[in-house]
Design an enzyme around this catalytic site. Structure first.
Site, PDB file in Angstrom:
ATOM      1  N   GLY A 312      -9.511  11.044  -7.340  1.00  0.00           N
ATOM      2  CA  GLY A 312      -9.018   9.816  -6.736  1.00  0.00           C
ATOM      3  C   GLY A 312      -8.247   8.952  -7.720  1.00  0.00           C
ATOM      4  O   GLY A 312      -7.703   9.411  -8.728  1.00  0.00           O
ATOM      5  N   SER A 313      -8.228   7.653  -7.464  1.00  0.00           N
ATOM      6  CA  SER A 313      -7.320   6.730  -8.151  1.00  0.00           C
ATOM      7  C   SER A 313      -7.625   6.507  -9.626  1.00  0.00           C
ATOM      8  O   SER A 313      -6.826   5.874 -10.328  1.00  0.00           O
ATOM      9  CB  SER A 313      -7.316   5.378  -7.432  1.00  0.00           C
ATOM     10  OG  SER A 313      -6.767   5.509  -6.135  1.00  0.00           O
ATOM     11  N   VAL A 314      -8.767   7.009 -10.133  1.00  0.00           N
ATOM     12  CA  VAL A 314      -8.988   6.924 -11.580  1.00  0.00           C
ATOM     13  C   VAL A 314      -7.893   7.684 -12.338  1.00  0.00           C
ATOM     14  O   VAL A 314      -7.636   7.423 -13.516  1.00  0.00           O
ATOM     15  CB  VAL A 314     -10.376   7.481 -11.963  1.00  0.00           C
ATOM     16  CG1 VAL A 314     -11.481   6.553 -11.496  1.00  0.00           C
ATOM     17  CG2 VAL A 314     -10.580   8.885 -11.412  1.00  0.00           C
ATOM     18  N   MET A 315      -7.222   8.629 -11.654  1.00  0.00           N
ATOM     19  CA  MET A 315      -6.155   9.405 -12.294  1.00  0.00           C
ATOM     20  C   MET A 315      -4.867   8.602 -12.463  1.00  0.00           C
ATOM     21  O   MET A 315      -3.952   9.017 -13.185  1.00  0.00           O
ATOM     22  CB  MET A 315      -5.873  10.671 -11.475  1.00  0.00           C
ATOM     23  CG  MET A 315      -7.023  11.670 -11.434  1.00  0.00           C
ATOM     24  SD  MET A 315      -7.383  12.384 -13.056  1.00  0.00           S
ATOM     25  CE  MET A 315      -5.930  13.419 -13.289  1.00  0.00           C
ATOM     26  N   LYS A 316      -4.758   7.445 -11.800  1.00  0.00           N
ATOM     27  CA  LYS A 316      -3.523   6.653 -11.886  1.00  0.00           C
ATOM     28  C   LYS A 316      -3.274   6.109 -13.292  1.00  0.00           C
ATOM     29  O   LYS A 316      -2.141   5.782 -13.645  1.00  0.00           O
ATOM     30  CB  LYS A 316      -3.570   5.496 -10.880  1.00  0.00           C
ATOM     31  CG  LYS A 316      -3.468   5.964  -9.435  1.00  0.00           C
ATOM     32  CD  LYS A 316      -3.656   4.828  -8.459  1.00  0.00           C
ATOM     33  CE  LYS A 316      -3.570   5.349  -7.011  1.00  0.00           C
ATOM     34  NZ  LYS A 316      -3.882   4.315  -6.011  1.00  0.00           N
TER      35      LYS A 316
END
Length: 595
Positions: A312-316
């Site tokens: 999820g958005s932790v990869m952003k």
């Protein structure tokens, strides 16, 4: 050899002249020759007898010296030996970073029987069934009367069980010494340690070999006779591990999650201070491997390392950091976030409409899918893939547990534009929590790649490659801090500890393909204190649901984030971190006092 004749011609002729008998001359010469031979034989026998006496004296002296040495040494219990190769039963202790014992050996006994020596087999079977409820009386009696010469009954016994069996008084029931592996902290750090089982075994000893975790990976080192007195020291801190596990377990139950994982890692050298996977197990009584169903549902499954998920958005944080590093943007650069965004036949949307443009910092604080897609379009798929490889997201981590080798990230076979876009906001690439911890450590520690380890490092950390510059790392620390101060992770704020990080809520994949509509993986990845990050923290919850309000809430901001805040609040003092200066609240008309 010249022999003297028995009848010398000259003497024979003189004897005949004088009238003597020549035969007397021969007899005298024969007698003289025999006397010479006799003297030689006597001397040879006397020499042999002397050698024999000397040999006996040397032997008796050797025995006497050995007896004197034994008499002058401390008495020692003789060790029973078994036929065949020797069995190495000993195993080195495992301790935490402060020397507290995590695994050790304990002397116990095994129970076996010689049925042919039994006096009263029915009574023995009946009494054993009372002591050990798992034993069946009828089955035992059948085994005792089958004619077998030897039967194993139980591999390990407690002292109370030894006494109870002894009280039966049956000569056909016998005990064999054993060393068993003991984990005095029970479930604590179970997935790190793994567990052991008996290998080759005899009546008087048995091998103890690792079956999972660090016990299996470092099995040879733990069984090395030269290192038995040198405990294996891990990077785990037992006190932090206990507090982390307690808070994470409470959060998992409160949020109705089916599982959870947590990692605390030193941001500078990769030492893993705590690793928790729930549900867990007691390595003293390790459950069997599952034979059906989802392996991830087993308590043996290590969610922190084996669990490979879309994050999820932790990869952003990674496309943002790469964009800053390449000089394509700065934290205040405005990026077009008008949506929905059309990419081929796919549409990319944000959770809500954030307007026509956001700064790079706000792309993180508001978690804009469109914003990170715009950034990755500037970067390109090739550079994105190379950057993620430098961060370790495309390879196994090499952590010293046996399960790490099977946790290979799942990446697309063809790194197309749409894959590049979805990976930028956390879909299309599956990795583990330990991959995420290593990646975030690089973002906040000055840009150096770290190798996660469960072993306490002696001396300085090994030389590490610099993936991003110190300037980019400084910028990322400020951006991640803003996510907690005014973004989706506000509930993780712990006054005085300057936590920063990013939330991520990923729809959970179905085994048959596609995604569930009501099941997610909720993650938080961050570090603290952000003015000089020392620790990276990862919290992952499997299918959490927050139900305190009128609607069910599953996003990480409502699930993983508050759990993270409570974990930091509990463990920071244990790590020796003093809270930074916090502005005192404004005085009110009411003052609290205590008598």
């Amino acid at each position: 050899m010249i022999r003297t004749p028995l009848r010398p011609l000259a003497r024979i002729l003189r004897a005949r002249e004088t009238g003597e008998n020549p035969d007397v001359i021969e007899a005298d010469n024969l007698r003289a020759r025999h006397e010479v031979l006799r003297d030689k034989a006597r001397k040879r026998a006397e020499g042999r007898l002397l050698l024999l006496v000397m040999a006996f004296c040397a032997a008796f002296m050797t025995v006497g010296i050995r007896m004197a040495v034994l008499a002058g040494t401390e008495p020692e219990e003789p060790r029973a030996s078994v036929a065949g190769k020797g069995i190495q039963a000993q195993r080195a202790d495992i301790v935490d970073r402060n020397g507290h014992v995590l695994a050790t050996n304990m002397v116990t006994h095994a129970l076996y029987s010689h049925p042919r020596d039994m006096v009263d087999a029915p009574r023995a079977a009946r009494e054993l069934a009372k002591i050990f409820p798992e034993m069946d009386e009828e089955k035992l009696l059948k085994q005792f009367t089958s004619g077998s010469a030897f039967l194993w009954l139980k591999r390990t016994l407690s002292p109370e069980q030894v006494q109870a069996v002894h009280d039966i008084g049956e000569p056909g029931l016998l005990f064999g010494p054993r060393e068993m592996r003991l984990y005095p902290n029970g479930k604590l750090a179970a997935h790190v340690l793994g567990g052991t089982r008996f290998g080759d075994e005899g009546v008087h000893s048995a091998e103890v070999i690792g079956v999972a975790g660090i016990e299996k990976t470092l099995d040879e080192r733990l069984r090395d006779p030269a290192l038995l007195d040198q405990p294996l020291q891990l990077s785990i801190d037992l006190s932090v591990q206990a507090a982390f596990a307690e808070v994470l377990h409470a959060g998992m139950k409160l949020l109705n999650a089916k599982g959870a994982a947590g990692i605390l890692m030193d941001a500078k050298n990769g030492e893993i201070i705590s690793m928790v996977s729930l549900p867990d197990f007691d390595p003293n009584n390790r459950p069997p491997l599952p034979v059906s169903g989802d392996p991830a549902d087993s308590p043996l499954f290590n969610r922190a390392i084996q669990g490979v998920y879309e994050l999820g958005s932790v990869m952003k944080a990674f496309p943002v950091a790469q964009s800053l590093e390449l000089g394509l943007t700065n934290p205040n650069t405005m990026i077009n976030t008008q949506g929905p965004m059309q990419l081929g036949r796919f549409r990319i949307r944000d959770f809500r409409n954030y307007g026509p443009a956001l700064s790079v910092t706000d792309i993180m604080t508001k978690s804009s899918n469109i914003g990170t897609t715009r950034l990755i379009q500037q970067i390109g798929a090739t550079r994105q893939q190379a950057f993620l490889k430098e961060l370790g997201f495309l390879d196994v981590t090499g952590v010293e547990v046996s399960e790490a080798g099977r946790a290979r990230p799942l990446v697309p076979k063809r790194w197309s534009d749409i894959h590049s876009a979805t990976i930028s906001y956390g879909h299309g690439l599956s990795a583990s929590a330990i991959h995420l911890a290593a990646g975030y450590a690089t973002l906040v520690n000055g840009g150096y790649a770290v190798q996660p380890t469960l072993l306490k490092r002696e001396g300085p950390a090994p030389q590490m490659a610099q993936v991003i510059s110190a300037r980019t790392s400084d910028q990322m620390r400020e951006i991640l801090r803003q996510v907690v101060v005014r973004g989706s992770a506000k509930m993780a704020e712990v006054p005085g500890y300057l936590l920063g990080g990013k939330t991520g809520t990923a729809d959970k994949q179905k085994p048959t393909g596609g995604y569930y509509k009501d099941k997610v993986m909720a993650n938080f990845a961050g570090a603290f204190p952000m003015d000089d990050p020392r620790y990276v923290i990862i919290i992952s919850l499997d299918e959490p649901v927050e139900t305190s309000g009128t609607i069910a809430r599953r996003t990480a901001g409502w699930t993983a984030v508050p759990v993270t805040g409570e974990v930091v609040r509990r463990i920071a003092p244990l790590l020796g971190l003093r809270p930074a200066e916090v502005e005192a609240p404004a005085p009110t008309a009411v003052t609290a006092v205590r008598n």
